[in-house]
Design a protein around this motif. Sequence first.
Motif, short mmCIF file in Angstrom:
data_model
loop_
_atom_site.label_atom_id
_atom_site.label_comp_id
_atom_site.label_asym_id
_atom_site.label_seq_id
_atom_site.Cartn_x
_atom_site.Cartn_y
_atom_site.Cartn_z
N GLY A 275 -20.59 -2.68 22.51
CA GLY A 275 -20.40 -1.94 21.27
C GLY A 275 -21.60 -1.07 20.93
N LYS A 276 -22.80 -1.62 21.11
CA LYS A 276 -24.02 -0.86 20.86
C LYS A 276 -24.10 0.36 21.76
CE LYS A 276 -27.02 -4.73 19.61
NZ LYS A 276 -28.20 -5.48 20.04
N ARG A 277 -23.76 0.16 23.02
CA ARG A 277 -23.86 1.26 23.98
C ARG A 277 -22.83 2.34 23.68
NH1 ARG A 277 -27.38 -0.25 27.63
NH2 ARG A 277 -26.80 1.13 29.32
N ILE A 278 -21.63 1.93 23.32
CA ILE A 278 -20.59 2.91 22.98
C ILE A 278 -21.01 3.70 21.75
CG2 ILE A 278 -18.21 3.15 22.16
CD1 ILE A 278 -17.54 0.76 24.07
N LYS A 279 -21.51 3.01 20.74
CA LYS A 279 -21.94 3.69 19.52
C LYS A 279 -23.09 4.65 19.82
CE LYS A 279 -23.48 2.98 14.80
NZ LYS A 279 -23.79 2.02 13.75
N ALA A 280 -24.05 4.20 20.63
CA ALA A 280 -25.19 5.05 20.97
C ALA A 280 -24.73 6.31 21.70
CB ALA A 280 -26.19 4.27 21.81
N LEU A 281 -23.82 6.15 22.64
CA LEU A 281 -23.30 7.31 23.37
C LEU A 281 -22.56 8.25 22.43
CD1 LEU A 281 -22.00 5.67 26.64
CD2 LEU A 281 -23.70 7.49 26.50
N ARG A 282 -21.74 7.68 21.58
CA ARG A 282 -20.95 8.48 20.65
C ARG A 282 -21.86 9.29 19.74
NH1 ARG A 282 -19.73 7.97 15.68
NH2 ARG A 282 -20.28 5.79 15.44
N GLU A 283 -22.87 8.63 19.18
CA GLU A 283 -23.80 9.32 18.28
C GLU A 283 -24.64 10.35 19.03
OE1 GLU A 283 -25.81 6.06 16.37
OE2 GLU A 283 -24.28 5.95 14.80
N LYS A 284 -25.07 10.02 20.23
CA LYS A 284 -25.86 10.95 21.04
C LYS A 284 -25.08 12.23 21.30
CE LYS A 284 -28.03 11.38 25.55
NZ LYS A 284 -28.17 10.78 26.87
N GLU A 285 -23.79 12.11 21.52
CA GLU A 285 -22.94 13.27 21.80
C GLU A 285 -22.43 13.95 20.54
OE1 GLU A 285 -22.44 14.57 24.84
OE2 GLU A 285 -23.81 13.03 25.61
#
Length: 72
Positions: free
Chosen positions: A5-15
């Motif tokens: 979940g953390k990784r998905i959120k980080a990727l989503r926010e980064k993009e």
Amino acid sequence: MSEIGKRIKALREKEGVTQRQMAHHSNLSQGTIGNIEAGISLPNYYTLIDFADYFQVSLDDLVGRNPWSINI
């Protein structure tokens, strides 16, 4: 919050992608995306593949098997 979940959120926010945009792309509800990011639920195999394709990362990167490849 789960590691995935953390990784998905980080990727989503980064993009610069909103939960709503990601939900629309993945044919999921915005609540489901929020639950995945919060670690309340885990994405199934097909959803993981969809997310990896969406963010153009490998499944290993997405689920943290290469922890150094995505900064969270």
